[in-house]
Design an enzyme around this catalytic site. Structure first.
Site, PDB file in Angstrom:
ATOM      1  N   PRO A   2       0.791  -1.214   0.000  1.00  0.00           N
ATOM      2  CA  PRO A   2       0.000   0.000   0.000  1.00  0.00           C
ATOM      3  C   PRO A   2       0.825   1.265   0.000  1.00  0.00           C
ATOM      4  CG  PRO A   2       0.079  -1.027   2.170  1.00  0.00           C
ATOM      5  CD  PRO A   2       1.183  -1.571   1.350  1.00  0.00           C
ATOM      6  N   GLU A   3       0.594   2.054  -1.022  1.00  0.00           N
ATOM      7  CA  GLU A   3       1.124   3.408  -1.054  1.00  0.00           C
ATOM      8  C   GLU A   3      -0.088   4.336  -1.030  1.00  0.00           C
ATOM      9  OE1 GLU A   3       4.057   3.948  -4.147  1.00  0.00           O
ATOM     10  OE2 GLU A   3       4.457   1.815  -4.216  1.00  0.00           O
TER      11      GLU A   3
END
Length: 265
Positions: A2-3
């Site tokens: 996750p960014e």
DNA sequence: ATCGGTACCTGCACGC
DNA sequence: TGCGTGCAGGTACCGA
């Protein structure tokens, strides 16, 4: 996983939690609590109503009515899931006044943290990449001696960019990952600034990138992985010029780039 | 004060 | 089939 775009997507998918009450909390894994005590943490949040859900970089902050915050970081493989059955890597189970929220994380790099005040870890982050002005961005670039790829990964510089979007933004901006940040000025700085905005905006619209197993809280995959131009495309032709995409290590992270389209200065 | 390197964890794909 | 290796969206901490 996750960014910024993935965390934004997850945050939007748990927006319905606002107004629900945490009836019970079970923490099964010490590591992800980062030194916090599971029982004390459960007592701190049980009975509290969730009053807000907001993203700061890659963090998700659940504000609790009457003060206090539940801070969530998904690390590499963290997932927040609304409903579903607990699995092998389910480390936290929040029973809500309606439904259940699970925290799942096979690599255990993520964390859950209760904080009475606005968390220090969030306060010390850099600005949001989609909110920072070009002037501030360019001025900050000039002050740094490090390589641009390493700087983009530094959450104190901008919050929320990770390995995928750093590579994709550098490609679109035409800047080599090993370029020195302080030497990116004028038109090149402007191109990078615009590239960061474009990549993040498009990725959010696509629900993020699902490389292996990323899904939002409803189990939906993103589809920005189909729009990656360099990330994990080593050896494949550049979409602009056909040159073979290369991979180099920067700050111990794989960095993918086009040797013809991306220049150091 | 900033850096680069390492550690932390599990799972998967690959070659032998 | 199994084993060793390298790789994976993350940050924290260490010493230079």
């Amino acid at each position: 996983m996750p960014e910024l775009p993935e965390v934004e997507t997850v945050t939007r998918s748990i927006a319905p939690l606002v107004g629900r009450r945490i009836l019970g909390a079970e923490f099964r894994c010490l590591r992800i609590l980062r030194g916090g005590h599971p029982d004390r943490m459960a007592r701190a949040i049980e009975g509290r109503k969730i009053s807000g859900v907001k993203r700061y970089g890659k963090f998700i902050l659940l504000a609790l009515e009457g003060g206090g915050y539940l801070l969530v970081h998904l690390g590499m493989t963290g997932r927040l899931l609304l409903g579903g059955a607990p699995g092998k890597h389910t480390h936290a189970i929040l029973t809500l006044s309606r439904g259940v929220l699970l925290y799942d994380d096979s690599r255990q790099f993520g964390c859950l943290q209760y904080s009475r005040d606005f968390p220090e870890r969030v306060a010390k982050l850099g600005p949001e990449p989609l909110e920072v002005s070009f002037e501030d961005f360019a001025a900050a670039l000039r002050r740094r001696k490090t390589r641009i790829k390493a700087l983009l990964l530094n959450q104190a510089f901008l919050r929320g960019i990770g390995n995928i979007y750093a590579d994709e933004a550098l490609f679109r901006g035409g800047i080599h990952p090993l370029a020195l940040a302080s030497r990116i000025r004028g038109e090149r700085a402007r191109r990078l600034y615009n590239a960061i905005s474009a990549v993040l905006t498009e990725a959010i619209a696509a629900g993020g990138s699902s490389i292996s197993d990323y899904v939002d809280a409803e189990g939906r995959k993103g589809f920005f992985q189909f729009s990656h131009r360099v990330y994990q495309r080593t050896g494949q032709p550049c979409v602009n010029c056909g040159a073979s995409i290369r991979r180099v290590l920067v700050a111990q992270r794989s960095s993918h780039f086009c040797p013809k389209c991306q220049t150091r200065s």
